[in-house]
Motif scaffolding. Sequence first.
Motif, PDB file in Angstrom:
ATOM      1  N   VAL A  50      -5.405  15.495 -10.529  1.00  0.00           N
ATOM      2  CA  VAL A  50      -4.459  15.163  -9.262  1.00  0.00           C
ATOM      3  C   VAL A  50      -4.767  16.370  -8.189  1.00  0.00           C
ATOM      4  CG1 VAL A  50      -2.370  14.806  -8.225  1.00  0.00           C
ATOM      5  CG2 VAL A  50      -2.717  13.581 -10.198  1.00  0.00           C
ATOM      6  N   GLY A  51      -4.615  17.662  -8.583  1.00  0.00           N
ATOM      7  CA  GLY A  51      -4.856  18.556  -7.701  1.00  0.00           C
ATOM      8  C   GLY A  51      -6.147  18.615  -7.285  1.00  0.00           C
ATOM      9  N   PHE A  52      -7.146  18.363  -7.881  1.00  0.00           N
ATOM     10  CA  PHE A  52      -8.785  18.438  -7.719  1.00  0.00           C
ATOM     11  C   PHE A  52      -8.996  17.349  -6.544  1.00  0.00           C
ATOM     12  CE2 PHE A  52     -13.045  17.125  -8.183  1.00  0.00           C
ATOM     13  CZ  PHE A  52     -13.692  18.274  -7.939  1.00  0.00           C
ATOM     14  N   MET A  53      -8.384  16.187  -6.898  1.00  0.00           N
ATOM     15  CA  MET A  53      -8.644  15.035  -6.142  1.00  0.00           C
ATOM     16  C   MET A  53      -8.146  15.232  -4.786  1.00  0.00           C
ATOM     17  SD  MET A  53      -7.190  11.390  -6.980  1.00  0.00           S
ATOM     18  CE  MET A  53      -8.088  11.046  -8.413  1.00  0.00           C
ATOM     19  N   ALA A  71     -10.124  15.695  -1.256  1.00  0.00           N
ATOM     20  CA  ALA A  71      -9.718  14.763  -0.235  1.00  0.00           C
ATOM     21  C   ALA A  71      -9.532  15.656   1.148  1.00  0.00           C
ATOM     22  CB  ALA A  71      -8.681  14.046  -0.495  1.00  0.00           C
ATOM     23  N   ALA A  72      -8.745  16.614   1.147  1.00  0.00           N
ATOM     24  CA  ALA A  72      -8.556  17.540   2.229  1.00  0.00           C
ATOM     25  C   ALA A  72      -9.545  18.213   2.685  1.00  0.00           C
ATOM     26  CB  ALA A  72      -7.242  18.611   1.550  1.00  0.00           C
ATOM     27  N   ALA A  73     -10.542  18.338   1.916  1.00  0.00           N
ATOM     28  CA  ALA A  73     -11.636  19.142   2.336  1.00  0.00           C
ATOM     29  C   ALA A  73     -12.801  17.914   3.051  1.00  0.00           C
ATOM     30  CB  ALA A  73     -12.735  19.779   1.198  1.00  0.00           C
ATOM     31  N   GLY A  74     -12.436  16.570   3.209  1.00  0.00           N
ATOM     32  CA  GLY A  74     -13.278  15.695   3.703  1.00  0.00           C
ATOM     33  C   GLY A  74     -14.199  14.992   2.695  1.00  0.00           C
ATOM     34  N   ASP A  75     -14.184  15.106   1.444  1.00  0.00           N
ATOM     35  CA  ASP A  75     -14.997  14.596   0.606  1.00  0.00           C
ATOM     36  C   ASP A  75     -14.430  12.917   0.735  1.00  0.00           C
ATOM     37  OD1 ASP A  75     -15.940  13.032  -1.776  1.00  0.00           O
ATOM     38  OD2 ASP A  75     -16.469  15.190  -2.560  1.00  0.00           O
ATOM     39  N   ALA A  76     -15.490  12.205   1.186  1.00  0.00           N
ATOM     40  CA  ALA A  76     -15.113  10.866   1.371  1.00  0.00           C
ATOM     41  C   ALA A  76     -14.564   9.918   0.182  1.00  0.00           C
ATOM     42  CB  ALA A  76     -16.443   9.994   1.884  1.00  0.00           C
ATOM     43  N   ALA A  77     -15.546  10.301  -1.030  1.00  0.00           N
ATOM     44  CA  ALA A  77     -15.144   9.645  -2.231  1.00  0.00           C
ATOM     45  C   ALA A  77     -13.750   9.811  -2.565  1.00  0.00           C
ATOM     46  CB  ALA A  77     -16.203   9.822  -3.464  1.00  0.00           C
ATOM     47  N   PHE A  78     -13.403  10.932  -2.600  1.00  0.00           N
ATOM     48  CA  PHE A  78     -11.996  11.256  -3.101  1.00  0.00           C
ATOM     49  C   PHE A  78     -11.000  11.028  -2.030  1.00  0.00           C
ATOM     50  CE2 PHE A  78     -14.552  14.105  -5.879  1.00  0.00           C
ATOM     51  CZ  PHE A  78     -13.899  13.813  -6.971  1.00  0.00           C
ATOM     52  N   THR A  79     -11.202  11.143  -0.809  1.00  0.00           N
ATOM     53  CA  THR A  79     -10.400  10.325   0.206  1.00  0.00           C
ATOM     54  C   THR A  79     -10.054   8.768  -0.063  1.00  0.00           C
ATOM     55  OG1 THR A  79     -11.097  12.027   1.932  1.00  0.00           O
ATOM     56  CG2 THR A  79     -10.342   9.991   2.793  1.00  0.00           C
ATOM     57  N   ARG A  84      -6.445   5.180  -2.101  1.00  0.00           N
ATOM     58  CA  ARG A  84      -6.044   3.764  -3.163  1.00  0.00           C
ATOM     59  C   ARG A  84      -4.694   4.045  -3.904  1.00  0.00           C
ATOM     60  NH1 ARG A  84     -11.267   3.045  -6.136  1.00  0.00           N
ATOM     61  NH2 ARG A  84     -10.417   4.597  -7.165  1.00  0.00           N
ATOM     62  N   GLY A  85      -4.234   5.430  -4.013  1.00  0.00           N
ATOM     63  CA  GLY A  85      -3.049   5.569  -4.622  1.00  0.00           C
ATOM     64  C   GLY A  85      -3.338   6.355  -6.084  1.00  0.00           C
ATOM     65  N   ASP A  86      -4.957   6.580  -6.445  1.00  0.00           N
ATOM     66  CA  ASP A  86      -5.176   6.953  -7.701  1.00  0.00           C
ATOM     67  C   ASP A  86      -4.001   8.123  -8.078  1.00  0.00           C
ATOM     68  OD1 ASP A  86      -6.705   5.003  -7.518  1.00  0.00           O
ATOM     69  OD2 ASP A  86      -8.849   6.237  -7.696  1.00  0.00           O
ATOM     70  N   ASP A  87      -3.978   8.899  -7.321  1.00  0.00           N
ATOM     71  CA  ASP A  87      -3.225  10.155  -7.410  1.00  0.00           C
ATOM     72  C   ASP A  87      -1.853   9.998  -8.063  1.00  0.00           C
ATOM     73  OD1 ASP A  87      -2.735   9.466  -4.979  1.00  0.00           O
ATOM     74  OD2 ASP A  87      -2.521  11.340  -4.211  1.00  0.00           O
ATOM     75  N   ARG A  88      -1.225   9.128  -7.232  1.00  0.00           N
ATOM     76  CA  ARG A  88       0.101   8.719  -7.624  1.00  0.00           C
ATOM     77  C   ARG A  88       0.108   7.705  -8.827  1.00  0.00           C
ATOM     78  NH1 ARG A  88      -0.511   7.552  -2.234  1.00  0.00           N
ATOM     79  NH2 ARG A  88      -0.726   5.251  -2.378  1.00  0.00           N
ATOM     80  N   PHE A  89      -0.731   7.238  -9.135  1.00  0.00           N
ATOM     81  CA  PHE A  89      -0.662   6.360 -10.366  1.00  0.00           C
ATOM     82  C   PHE A  89      -1.081   7.701 -11.591  1.00  0.00           C
ATOM     83  CE2 PHE A  89      -3.824   5.268 -13.847  1.00  0.00           C
ATOM     84  CZ  PHE A  89      -3.248   4.108 -14.326  1.00  0.00           C
TER      85      PHE A  89
END
Length: 253
Positions: A210-213, A217-225, A230-235
């Motif tokens: 979750v932390g890495f994702m 995402a915060a760094a602008g990586d489109a895939a992780f954004t 999609r809510g994968d981190d909350r899952f």
Amino acid sequence: MPGEEVLAGGGVNHVVRVGDTVRRPAGPWTPAVHGLLRHLAGRGFTGAPRSHGIDGQGREVLDFVPGETADYPLPAWVRTDEVLVAVARLLREYHDATVGLSREGDWYFPPVEPYEVICHADVAPYNCVFREGRPVAFIDFDTAHPGPRVWDVAYAAYRFVPLHDPSDGDGIPVAEQARRLRLFADAYELGEAARQALAKTAIKRLEHLVGFMRERAAAGDAAFTDHVARGDDRFYEMNVEHLRRHESALITC
């Protein structure tokens, strides 16, 4: 490009098939991963692709491993005890083949102490090739890095048992999770201390994910954004809470 077939799955990398090879984006970790794959081939381990260097476009070149992968919701044939046992044994065989390999190199993730093996770090149905319903190989070694056996075993168990909250689409009752987790640990021949730590380690793995994702995402990586949107981190956080609630029930000793 002509002659290239885009392969489904992955979610992070653009992967194509060219004949009997797969071409994937290379990174700073690629030399270490290719060294790992050469080591595995030299040890006679057949459950991983062989590496063939870098192509003219700067992509890594690997064997195409024929078969099928699976994703969520898991099909019934992936959820059998026979597949669970076979994956655990394949993981044990893989780990044993990495014993003694140098931890030096630029790995995707930093080494985790105590160093025992080279962890695959993403053993999951979508990174496992099946033939006739049986696991034959792991693929996508990008995130491989040195670490303890339980670091890999706990995450593989999370994915294959699966150790999900029973309310999600792949969830099963806690008692059945405990039975299947014990079966996985038995098939791997996991030691007692590591068995005690399985649920706690799975929590650490998911918290790290979750932390890495979110960091990527915060760094602008489109895939992780996309993953975060999609809510994968909350899952994964939901499953962390599930594991915390039932940690004592999931100890396999």
